[in-house]
Scaffold this motif. Structure first.
Motif, PDB file in Angstrom:
ATOM      1  N   GLN A 293       1.165   3.925  -6.747  1.00 12.01           N
ATOM      2  CA  GLN A 293       0.988   4.315  -5.345  1.00 12.01           C
ATOM      3  C   GLN A 293       1.772   3.376  -4.427  1.00 12.01           C
ATOM      4  OE1 GLN A 293      -3.124   4.262  -4.072  1.00 12.01           O
ATOM      5  NE2 GLN A 293      -2.612   4.882  -1.999  1.00 12.01           N
TER       6      GLN A 293
ATOM      7  N   VAL B 131      -1.215  -5.565  -6.157  1.00 14.68           N
ATOM      8  CA  VAL B 131      -2.425  -4.803  -6.465  1.00 14.68           C
ATOM      9  C   VAL B 131      -3.508  -5.730  -7.006  1.00 14.68           C
ATOM     10  CG1 VAL B 131      -3.385  -3.098  -8.078  1.00 14.68           C
ATOM     11  CG2 VAL B 131      -1.323  -2.571  -6.758  1.00 14.68           C
TER      12      VAL B 131
ATOM     13  N   LEU C 133      -2.761   2.263  -8.831  1.00 11.87           N
ATOM     14  CA  LEU C 133      -2.495   1.631  -7.542  1.00 11.87           C
ATOM     15  C   LEU C 133      -1.082   1.065  -7.469  1.00 11.87           C
ATOM     16  CD1 LEU C 133      -5.928  -0.138  -7.014  1.00 11.87           C
ATOM     17  CD2 LEU C 133      -5.045   1.810  -5.713  1.00 11.87           C
TER      18      LEU C 133
ATOM     19  N   GLY D 149      -6.517   1.289  -2.321  1.00 16.79           N
ATOM     20  CA  GLY D 149      -5.694   2.481  -2.124  1.00 16.79           C
ATOM     21  C   GLY D 149      -5.503   2.804  -0.652  1.00 16.79           C
TER      22      GLY D 149
ATOM     23  N   CYS E 179      -7.045  -6.601  -5.002  1.00 18.95           N
ATOM     24  CA  CYS E 179      -8.339  -6.311  -5.639  1.00 18.95           C
ATOM     25  C   CYS E 179      -9.180  -7.570  -5.785  1.00 18.95           C
ATOM     26  CB  CYS E 179      -8.123  -5.667  -7.009  1.00 18.95           C
ATOM     27  SG  CYS E 179      -7.519  -3.970  -6.951  1.00 18.95           S
TER      28      CYS E 179
ATOM     29  N   GLY F 299     -11.011  -0.059  -5.916  1.00 16.91           N
ATOM     30  CA  GLY F 299      -9.801   0.741  -6.042  1.00 16.91           C
ATOM     31  C   GLY F 299      -9.577   1.656  -4.846  1.00 16.91           C
TER      32      GLY F 299
END
Length: 89
Positions: free
Chosen positions: A11, A28, A8, A57, A32, A53
């Motif tokens: 990304q 991230v 992540l 994402g 989360c 996740g």
């Protein structure tokens, strides 16, 4: 979980070149943990880290290029995410 965070983070770095790797990792982890905490407070069943996740994402795909602008507007995260020394110029 570590692999998910790394994936992540990469990304997010691809979507937002304004962020450093450390800043992206903080985002991230916050996204989360915030999602899981909010779900737990709402009484939702835990769906696992894979579900978290996927959701994070999707958030990164939709809003990742603008996340560096969010910190200044949200006092909850400002002290963690509004450090000008940690952004790429």
């Amino acid at each position: 979980m570590e692999q998910m965070y790394e994936k992540l983070t990469q990304q997010l770095l691809e979507k937002n070149p304004e962020m450093s790797a450390n800043r992206a990792r903080v985002w991230v982890e916050l996204l989360c943990s915030d999602f899981e905490a909010t779900s737990a407070k709402a009484g939702a069943d835990y769906r696992g880290s894979e579900y978290t996740g996927k959701l994070v994402g999707q958030l990164i795909e939709s809003y990742g290029n603008q996340l560096h602008l969010f910190a200044a507007k949200n006092p909850k995260y400002a002290h963690l995410l509004n450090d000008s020394e940690d952004t790429m110029n």
